[in-house]
Design a protein around this motif. Structure first.
Motif, mmCIF file in Angstrom:
data_model
loop_
_atom_site.group_PDB
_atom_site.id
_atom_site.type_symbol
_atom_site.label_atom_id
_atom_site.label_comp_id
_atom_site.label_asym_id
_atom_site.label_seq_id
_atom_site.Cartn_x
_atom_site.Cartn_y
_atom_site.Cartn_z
ATOM 1 N N CYS A 124 47.558 27.588 35.675
ATOM 2 C CA CYS A 124 47.522 29.197 35.554
ATOM 3 C C CYS A 124 47.218 29.697 37.276
ATOM 4 N N LEU A 125 48.015 30.415 37.533
ATOM 5 C CA LEU A 125 47.844 31.184 39.010
ATOM 6 C C LEU A 125 46.866 32.305 38.718
ATOM 7 N N GLN A 126 45.717 32.040 39.815
ATOM 8 C CA GLN A 126 44.817 33.005 39.726
ATOM 9 C C GLN A 126 45.022 34.054 40.673
ATOM 10 N N VAL A 127 44.899 35.617 40.133
ATOM 11 C CA VAL A 127 45.394 36.571 40.639
ATOM 12 C C VAL A 127 44.256 37.557 41.000
ATOM 13 N N ASN A 128 44.110 37.865 42.118
ATOM 14 C CA ASN A 128 43.107 39.000 42.637
ATOM 15 C C ASN A 128 43.320 40.388 42.246
ATOM 16 N N VAL A 129 43.377 40.697 40.932
ATOM 17 C CA VAL A 129 44.149 42.048 40.605
ATOM 18 C C VAL A 129 43.289 43.208 41.087
ATOM 19 N N PRO A 154 57.248 19.077 40.367
ATOM 20 C CA PRO A 154 57.712 18.331 39.362
ATOM 21 C C PRO A 154 56.446 17.768 38.400
ATOM 22 N N ARG A 155 55.322 17.807 38.712
ATOM 23 C CA ARG A 155 54.155 17.209 37.887
ATOM 24 C C ARG A 155 53.289 18.442 37.521
ATOM 25 N N LEU A 156 53.728 19.530 37.638
ATOM 26 C CA LEU A 156 53.085 20.771 37.039
ATOM 27 C C LEU A 156 53.812 21.614 35.751
ATOM 28 N N SER A 157 53.097 22.269 35.118
ATOM 29 C CA SER A 157 53.763 23.219 34.218
ATOM 30 C C SER A 157 53.081 24.416 34.393
ATOM 31 N N LEU A 158 53.728 25.277 34.710
ATOM 32 C CA LEU A 158 53.177 26.711 34.933
ATOM 33 C C LEU A 158 53.156 27.489 33.677
ATOM 34 N N ARG A 159 51.881 27.536 33.249
ATOM 35 C CA ARG A 159 51.602 28.030 31.842
ATOM 36 C C ARG A 159 51.411 29.783 31.993
ATOM 37 N N GLY A 160 50.829 30.022 33.235
ATOM 38 C CA GLY A 160 50.681 31.553 33.076
ATOM 39 C C GLY A 160 49.730 32.157 34.429
ATOM 40 N N LEU A 161 49.012 33.142 34.158
ATOM 41 C CA LEU A 161 47.955 33.614 35.107
ATOM 42 C C LEU A 161 46.471 33.717 34.442
ATOM 43 N N MET A 162 45.507 33.752 35.261
ATOM 44 C CA MET A 162 44.114 33.923 35.355
ATOM 45 C C MET A 162 43.879 35.099 36.319
ATOM 46 N N ALA A 163 42.718 35.755 35.859
ATOM 47 C CA ALA A 163 42.182 36.892 36.629
ATOM 48 C C ALA A 163 40.809 36.915 36.241
ATOM 49 N N ILE A 164 39.665 37.309 37.218
ATOM 50 C CA ILE A 164 38.380 37.678 36.932
ATOM 51 C C ILE A 164 38.191 39.013 37.465
ATOM 52 N N PRO A 165 38.612 39.923 36.775
ATOM 53 C CA PRO A 165 38.312 41.469 37.188
ATOM 54 C C PRO A 165 36.770 41.800 37.268
ATOM 55 N N LEU A 198 55.016 29.901 30.706
ATOM 56 C CA LEU A 198 54.645 31.348 30.871
ATOM 57 C C LEU A 198 54.191 31.938 29.689
ATOM 58 N N ASP A 199 53.071 31.266 28.906
ATOM 59 C CA ASP A 199 52.498 31.678 27.703
ATOM 60 C C ASP A 199 50.959 31.992 27.649
ATOM 61 N N THR A 200 50.554 32.029 28.815
ATOM 62 C CA THR A 200 49.081 32.087 28.802
ATOM 63 C C THR A 200 48.587 32.998 29.810
ATOM 64 N N LEU A 201 47.673 34.170 29.220
ATOM 65 C CA LEU A 201 46.757 34.977 29.903
ATOM 66 C C LEU A 201 45.513 34.666 29.772
ATOM 67 N N SER A 202 44.945 34.054 30.816
ATOM 68 C CA SER A 202 43.528 33.654 30.790
ATOM 69 C C SER A 202 42.429 34.900 31.440
ATOM 70 N N MET A 203 42.188 35.463 30.511
ATOM 71 C CA MET A 203 41.479 36.729 31.167
ATOM 72 C C MET A 203 40.429 37.168 29.869
ATOM 73 N N GLY A 204 39.292 37.791 30.325
ATOM 74 C CA GLY A 204 38.364 38.232 29.364
ATOM 75 C C GLY A 204 37.054 37.208 28.988
ATOM 76 N N MET A 205 35.655 37.548 29.297
ATOM 77 C CA MET A 205 34.807 36.925 29.192
ATOM 78 C C MET A 205 33.818 37.485 28.293
ATOM 79 N N SER A 206 32.642 36.872 28.094
ATOM 80 C CA SER A 206 31.638 37.256 27.082
ATOM 81 C C SER A 206 31.628 38.776 26.708
ATOM 82 N N GLY A 207 31.339 39.590 27.922
ATOM 83 C CA GLY A 207 31.156 41.244 27.681
ATOM 84 C C GLY A 207 32.468 41.985 27.439
#
Length: 234
Positions: A124-129, A154-165, A198-207
């Motif tokens: 996942c690519l980390q984005v500073n949103v 060649p040895r990576l699979s780009l699944r999506g994006l991550m952010a820590i707003p 491109l199937d993953t949005l890694s975002m959201g935490m406990s709160g």
């Protein structure tokens, strides 16, 4: 005091409720246990309750846990912390996912150092949103070029994006940050020179996991609500 198993059930119910409220398919959001600073025994207890995906920030600590828990089948290790160039080999060799790639140099090293006998490393690519100076991540305007380059490795699979707003911003702005990341992924899917699931949005935490799910999160990273307040003295 609630057990880790109780907490997992509670978080799972929150995810299911938020998924239903967003009119999304049941099971479309997965749970990543943020286990940094937690002893291996806590992870073992979580695994006994069916939680198999763990996110770690500190490499040596993670490697120690990976070794200590090597007897458990099916564990999935996600590296979610900042990546130093001299740490990429160990990350490429021991993790299934990396959420915090924010520059091409690191991606190239991960690809080159991923063992041939392992599947491609999920990225996942980390984005500073929020364009915070104190946060890692590429800017949204840099994303198209970075994604195109990373998706060719060649040895990576780009699944999506991550952010820590910024979790302390007003709810409407936090929701807008999540929406900006979701829009960024949608735009990459339309970009002809970007390859990968491109199937993953890694975002959201406990709160804020409910807000993140409402805006399209497919994976939420939960630590405190699962393990309790952590020790950040390191």
């Amino acid at each position: 005091m609630s057990s880790i198993a109780d907490n997992i059930r509670s978080v799972t119910r929150r995810i299911q409720k938020a998924t239903k409220a967003a009119a999304r398919a049941d099971g479309s959001v997965s749970l990543l246990a943020v286990s940094k600073t937690r002893p291996a025994e806590d992870l073992r207890e979580a695994a006994a309750s069916g939680q198999l995906a763990f996110g770690e920030n500190y490499l040596q600590e993670a490697l120690d846990k990976i070794s200590a828990l090597s007897d458990l089948p099916g564990l999935e290790w996600h590296f979610i912390g900042p990546i130093q160039s001299n740490k990429t080999r160990a990350i490429a060799e021991h993790f299934q996912w990396v959420h915090s790639v924010d520059r091409l140099k690191v991606a190239r090293r991960l690809s080159e150092q991923r063992p041939q006998d392992l599947p491609p490393l999920n990225i996942c690519l980390q984005v500073n949103v929020d364009n915070e100076d104190s946060k890692s991540g590429c800017r949204l305007e840099e994303l198209p070029e970075l994604a195109a380059a990373v998706s060719e490795l060649p040895r990576l699979s780009l699944r999506g994006l991550m952010a820590i707003p910024d979790p302390d911003q007003p709810e409407d702005r936090l929701r807008a940050s999540f929406r900006a990341l979701a829009n960024g992924l949608d735009q990459l899917r339309q970009q002809e020179n970007v390859n990968g699931p491109l199937d993953t949005l890694s975002m959201g935490m406990s709160g804020d996991l409910e807000l993140a799910i409402a805006e399209g999160a497919t994976l939420v990273r939960v630590g405190t609500a699962m393990f309790g307040a952590r020790d950040d003295s390191r």
